[in-house]
Scaffold this active site. Structure first.
Site, PDB file in Angstrom:
ATOM      1  N   GLU A 176       0.916  -1.269   0.043  1.00 43.51           N
ATOM      2  CA  GLU A 176       0.016   0.012  -0.013  1.00 43.51           C
ATOM      3  C   GLU A 176       0.742   1.096   0.194  1.00 43.51           C
ATOM      4  O   GLU A 176       0.506   2.244   0.751  1.00 43.51           O
ATOM      5  CB  GLU A 176      -0.890   0.077   1.272  1.00 43.51           C
ATOM      6  CG  GLU A 176      -1.876  -1.287   1.012  1.00 43.51           C
ATOM      7  CD  GLU A 176      -2.824  -1.411   2.299  1.00 43.51           C
ATOM      8  OE1 GLU A 176      -3.101  -0.512   3.200  1.00 43.51           O
ATOM      9  OE2 GLU A 176      -3.484  -2.485   2.378  1.00 43.51           O
ATOM     10  N   TRP A 181      -0.445   6.572   4.355  1.00 43.29           N
ATOM     11  CA  TRP A 181      -0.433   6.207   5.817  1.00 43.29           C
ATOM     12  C   TRP A 181       0.785   5.482   6.327  1.00 43.29           C
ATOM     13  O   TRP A 181       0.837   5.699   7.554  1.00 43.29           O
ATOM     14  CB  TRP A 181      -1.808   5.456   6.076  1.00 43.29           C
ATOM     15  CG  TRP A 181      -1.889   4.467   5.091  1.00 43.29           C
ATOM     16  CD1 TRP A 181      -1.743   3.028   5.102  1.00 43.29           C
ATOM     17  CD2 TRP A 181      -2.927   4.660   3.761  1.00 43.29           C
ATOM     18  NE1 TRP A 181      -2.304   2.240   4.214  1.00 43.29           N
ATOM     19  CE2 TRP A 181      -3.059   3.368   3.406  1.00 43.29           C
ATOM     20  CE3 TRP A 181      -3.573   5.545   3.203  1.00 43.29           C
ATOM     21  CZ2 TRP A 181      -3.632   2.956   1.900  1.00 43.29           C
ATOM     22  CZ3 TRP A 181      -4.057   5.197   2.024  1.00 43.29           C
ATOM     23  CH2 TRP A 181      -4.358   4.108   1.414  1.00 43.29           C
ATOM     24  N   GLU A 285      -5.289  -8.239  -0.646  1.00 41.02           N
ATOM     25  CA  GLU A 285      -5.977  -8.054   0.419  1.00 41.02           C
ATOM     26  C   GLU A 285      -7.316  -7.413   0.142  1.00 41.02           C
ATOM     27  O   GLU A 285      -7.304  -6.366  -0.777  1.00 41.02           O
ATOM     28  CB  GLU A 285      -5.216  -6.872   1.341  1.00 41.02           C
ATOM     29  CG  GLU A 285      -4.358  -7.209   2.361  1.00 41.02           C
ATOM     30  CD  GLU A 285      -3.819  -5.946   3.028  1.00 41.02           C
ATOM     31  OE1 GLU A 285      -4.781  -5.213   3.687  1.00 41.02           O
ATOM     32  OE2 GLU A 285      -2.622  -6.025   3.392  1.00 41.02           O
TER      33      GLU A 285
END
Ligand code: BMA
Length: 357
Positions: A176, A181, A285
């Site tokens: 990711e 983040w 995911e």
């Protein structure tokens, strides 16, 4: 003379077999299994569910379907801190046993890693501190990072069958990255730095430590309004570093239509890049948080998945500590029957389906 020839032939065959590393064997197996269908996986499937934790031999998917997921995911986060439990409290000793058990029953394992921020000391979700630059050669945290990789390598090398053979794992570090983040995300480093991080990790584990039991997975996340193919390409570490290409995507807002649209768009991009580069495409995911829709699997997910030659789909965890983090049904849940129906299709594979041939 004839005898010598025979000996040489046997030696060559022997050497050929030796060249088949655990990683290569798993990769070949993944390639073959793609002809059969899409494997179903779940994170932490055999260590806890929403309503239970640490029971031995228990698994929500098995309770519903009678079989284990073909893929089970575990996370190494906090191994780098010398903790005996990972970030979700799974003891590493238990994790190791579960990995060996999954391998022994013919299933496959994937490992993710949410390491703490090496600069700020906060968890992986702290994008501050230019941590990628600092862990790379020349950075202030480089020695610390090398020590972290040492621990990861030792864990992966400790995965052995009873007769000493290395157990293969799909390792999916630095996931990711196209979101902002994590400390390795797009707010915290340049694509060049990211690629250097992935390559450094790959070379340390693969070459310096000889972890030839790792199949390498690369997984950005796809988002609305993005050119997914461009995203995948921007951070792509290169063909010599990656075996599987996938992406992470969630339905967090109960908006089925938007999830289905993003999923199709992302899968189109992943499969396009994967096919062009000769790699295997995966859905690394996914899931619908706090899943309540009683036909989510057969009416929403399957109509999209069926159009792609994916290797596997990994659903995220049924968290023992956060009830809304529930991505597969357990007994009695609204989508339980629908999930069973989904897995009963011949193109959807659980462990027994991949151990038949
Ligand atoms: C996230 C959430 C967190 C968890 C982390 C690592 O997506 O599920 O609660 O700690 O994954 O498993």
């Amino acid at each position: 003379m004839k005898r010598l020839k025979t000996i040489i032939i046997f030696l060559l065959i022997g050497m050929g077999m030796y060249a088949q590393t655990a990683a290569k064997l798993l990769l070949d197996r993944l390639e073959t299994l793609r002809e059969q269908g899409i494997m179903v996986g779940q994170q932490d499937a055999t260590v806890y569910g929403t309503t239970w934790k640490w029971d031995e031999g228990r698994c929500d998917v098995k309770e519903l379907t009678g079989d284990y997921p073909a893929i089970i995911g575990f996370d190494l986060g906090k191994l780098e801190l010398d903790s005996d439990k990972n970030l979700d409290n799974v003891p590493f000793e238990r994790m190791q046993r579960e990995i060996l058990a999954q391998h022994a029953r013919g299933g496959i394992v994937t490992l993710s890693w949410h390491p703490w921020n090496p600069v700020t000391g906060n968890n992986a979700w702290d994008p501050e501190g230019n941590a990628v630059r600092e862990v790379l050669p020349g950075g202030k945290q480089h020695d610390k990072f090398n020590a972290w990789l040492d621990k990861v390598a030792n864990f992966i090398l400790s995965l052995r069958t009873w007769d000493g053979k290395k157990v293969p794992v799909i390792f999916r570090p630095w996931h990711e990255m196209s979101g902002g983040w994590f400390w390795w995300g797009n707010k915290s480093c340049t694509p060049e730095e990211y690629i250097a991080l992935y390559r450094y990790t790959h070379d340390q584990l693969g070459k310096a430590y000889g972890c030839d039991n790792i199949v390498w997975a690369y997984s950005p996340n796809v988002m609305d309004g993005q050119d997914d193919e461009a995203t995948i390409r921007t951070y792509y570490p290169g063909n010599a570093y990656v075996d599987l290409i996938g992406f992470d995507i969630y339905e967090f807002d109960a908006d089925n239509a938007s999830y289905a649209r993003k999923l199709r768009k992302g899968l189109q991009a992943v499969m396009k890049v994967a096919e062009k580069e000769g790699k295997i495409g995966v859905l690394s995911e996914t899931g619908c948080r706090d899943l309540k829709d009683p036909t989510w699997f057969t009416e929403l997910l399957w109509p999209v998945l069926k159009d792609f030659r994916l290797s596997y789909v990994l659903f995220w965890r049924n968290a023992w500590d956060q009830p809304e983090e529930r991505y597969l049904p357990a007994k009695g849940d609204p989508a339980a029957n629908d999930f069973v129906k989904f897995t009963q299709q011949k193109e959807i594979l659980l462990t027994k389906d991949i151990t038949k041939q």
